[in-house]
Design an enzyme around this catalytic site. Structure first.
Site, PDB file in Angstrom:
ATOM      1  CG  ASP A   1      43.310  -4.817   8.664  1.00  0.00           C
ATOM      2  OD1 ASP A   1      43.065  -4.362   7.532  1.00  0.00           O
ATOM      3  OD2 ASP A   1      42.463  -4.859   9.574  1.00  0.00           O
TER       4      ASP A   1
ATOM      5  CG  ASP B   1      40.381 -10.287  12.349  1.00  0.00           C
ATOM      6  OD1 ASP B   1      40.264 -10.452  13.568  1.00  0.00           O
ATOM      7  OD2 ASP B   1      41.385  -9.767  11.840  1.00  0.00           O
TER       8      ASP B   1
ATOM      9  NE  ARG C   1      46.150  -9.116  12.761  1.00  0.00           N
ATOM     10  CZ  ARG C   1      44.849  -9.327  12.976  1.00  0.00           C
ATOM     11  NH1 ARG C   1      43.995  -9.192  11.980  1.00  0.00           N
ATOM     12  NH2 ARG C   1      44.412  -9.676  14.159  1.00  0.00           N
TER      13      ARG C   1
ATOM     14  CE  LYS D   1      38.208 -10.408  17.803  1.00  0.00           C
ATOM     15  NZ  LYS D   1      37.573 -10.825  16.519  1.00  0.00           N
TER      16      LYS D   1
ATOM     17  N   GLY E   1      43.427  -3.068  18.573  1.00  0.00           N
ATOM     18  CA  GLY E   1      42.738  -2.004  19.294  1.00  0.00           C
ATOM     19  C   GLY E   1      41.825  -2.499  20.381  1.00  0.00           C
TER      20      GLY E   1
ATOM     21  CG  ASP F   1      34.294   0.386  23.799  1.00  0.00           C
ATOM     22  OD1 ASP F   1      34.832  -0.394  22.982  1.00  0.00           O
ATOM     23  OD2 ASP F   1      33.070   0.389  24.034  1.00  0.00           O
TER      24      ASP F   1
ATOM     25  N   GLY G   1      46.666  -2.082  14.279  1.00  0.00           N
ATOM     26  CA  GLY G   1      47.094  -2.769  15.496  1.00  0.00           C
ATOM     27  C   GLY G   1      45.925  -3.288  16.294  1.00  0.00           C
TER      28      GLY G   1
ATOM     29  NE  ARG H   1      41.508 -13.916  16.814  1.00  0.00           N
ATOM     30  CZ  ARG H   1      41.308 -12.844  16.045  1.00  0.00           C
ATOM     31  NH1 ARG H   1      40.239 -12.790  15.272  1.00  0.00           N
ATOM     32  NH2 ARG H   1      42.151 -11.828  16.072  1.00  0.00           N
TER      33      ARG H   1
END
Length: 472
Positions: free
Chosen positions: A244, A254, A179, A109, A88, A121, A86, A172
């Site tokens: 993913d 990514d 995905r 992001k 994060g 974090d 997921g 982004r």
């Protein structure tokens, strides 16, 4: 607010099983570093002043019409299944329908912790944000399907990794963030209702002509064939082709430990975490097939007759290697100035690549030089090129305008690893001129730009980037 984003959200309307709704975590002192005005115009976004845009794209202000959320997905990471991943460190603000009629996600992001952060974090530091901005926009200019960068914002906060680093947030833009792993999570849980709903959503959003789960599988296969063959044609190495990171829409997504090859070798690996070479340059087509097989396995779970689905899915997946080879060969024909298909073309292409690997030839510069007559200079033993070029020249007979074709298909400029690292180091020191220069030059990769010839130069031995790293 003067900044207007014409949100038209659909993913947020899906049930709670698909996502967690929460706003981005505000940052200390957002400062707008870059804003992509050309992309904003396509999206129908009317820009505000820099301070206001920094607040929005830094995550401090949720704009009107946004429905922020973090998406759920799972995935195979280096071949090992992780049942829950997921977003994060990413927040999907919402969707817009651009002036071209295409629906796109707008995502932050580095927007802070989410329920999927797994102890992280949720932040990003400046280096990976600028890397993704430059490389994704360069890929767009290379005419390769990709997510794009709308904005970059410095946060005024320190992100702690091995040491303290300046924080940043990337905005982004993607056709979607669906995905292979989005399907895997529901299939693994046996949640066929959600799996069916996701399949219907993906078809409606991306492939409205597809019929049912197997129609979706075919459409994704075709999109991935086009994507990966395009990567191969420019020497791009994604670096972490986990499921993913495999987009249903067929976009490059990514940009973590990604890189463009300098010296050509099929086994080139840059990613620091890819110790076994799973995602090496030449293995990317094989991994694309493997990833499609994982999607097939997930989609089958929703069928009333799974066995019939297995047979159809097997046929779809097994057709992919041949399709990839044909698409790859078609790409490399054009790189040699060839438009027609003939027997012997595969041997012609592989013969050149083998000689390039043996002679430490720069991938980009060698293909660019084919159109100017200077390619033999790219070989430590020019005679190796000469012995190949005789057959190539004979093959070009009757081709309409091979030089023009080669100039359209062989870029003069790519985002070279050592230049990216120099750009990041300068930005950390407060100098963003190299960042702006790379974006300007890479927006016209197929044009000769003599004033920027230094950006075409391969790295000197001391400049070689030995490894690239994930952006987390």
């Amino acid at each position: 607010m003067t900044l207007m984003i014409p949100f038209d959200n659909t993913y947020a309307a899906l049930p709670g099983a698909f996502h967690s709704k929460l706003p981005p975590v505000p940052v200390k002192a957002p400062d707008l570093l870059a804003f992509n005005e050309d992309l904003a115009a396509v999206l129908g976004i009317s820009a505000g002043d820099a301070a206001e845009m920094a607040q929005v794209f830094g995550g401090n202000i949720v704009p009107e019409g946004a429905e922020p959320l973090a998406q759920l997905y799972a995935g195979h990471q280096f071949g090992t299944y992780n049942p829950q991943l997921g977003d994060g460190r990413a927040i999907l603000l919402g969707e817009v329908v651009g002036s071209d009629g295409i629906r796109r996600d707008i995502q932050l992001k580095g927007a802070g912790r989410t329920p999927y952060s797994r102890g992280g974090d949720g932040r990003a530091w400046l280096g990976p944000v600028l890397r993704e901005y430059v490389v994704s926009e360069a890929m767009h200019s290379l005419r390769i399907p990709t997510t794009r960068a709308l904005a970059a914002v410095a946060t005024g906060e320190t992100v702690w990794r091995e040491g303290g680093l300046p924080g940043a947030v990337l905005t982004r833009v993607a056709a979607s963030h669906l995905r292979v792993g989005t399907f895997q999570v529901f299939a693994a849980r046996g949640d066929t209702d959600s799996l069916r709903q996701l399949t219907e959503y993906a078809i409606a959003r991306h492939y409205p002509d597809a019929e049912g789960p197997m129609g979706l599988l075919r459409a994704v296969r075709d999109a991935q064939v086009a994507l990966v063959s395009a990567w191969m044609s420019v020497g791009f190495i994604h670096g972490v082709m986990n499921t993913d990171n495999s987009s249903i829409s067929g976009e490059t997504i990514d940009y973590g430990p990604c890189a463009f090859m300098d010296v050509y070798h099929p086994n080139t690996v840059f990613s620091s975490i890819d110790r076994g070479g799973r995602y090496a340059y030449a293995n990317q087509p094989n991994i694309a097939v493997w990833n499609l097989a994982q999607l097939a396995t997930a989609l089958i779970q929703q069928l009333e007759d799974p066995q019939a689905g297995v047979e159809e899915a097997t046929e779809i997946v097994h057709a992919m290697p041949k399709m990839l080879e044909e698409a790859w060969l078609a790409r490399f024909r054009t790189k040699l100035g060839i438009t027609s298909a003939r027997a012997g073309d595969l041997e012609l292409v592989t013969g050149l690549l083998e000689r390039m690997a043996q002679n430490q030839s720069d991938f980009t510069n060698t293909f660019r030089a084919l159109g100017t007559g200077d390619a033999r200079d790219q070989f430590t033993d020019p005679a190796a090129f000469d012995s190949w070029a005789e057959g190539w020249q004979a093959r070009l007979e009757g081709e309409p305008d091979p030089q023009a074709l080669m100039r359209r298909t062989n870029p003069a400029f790519i985002p070279r690893n050592h230049r990216i690292e120099e750009m990041i180091a300068s930005a950390v020191a407060g100098d963003f001129a190299p960042f702006r220069r790379l974006n300007t030059v890479l927006a016209r990769p197929y044009e000769d730009q003599p004033e920027h010839a230094d950006l075409q130069r391969p790295p000197a031995p001391e400049e070689v980037v030995q490894a690239t790293f994930c952006g987390t």
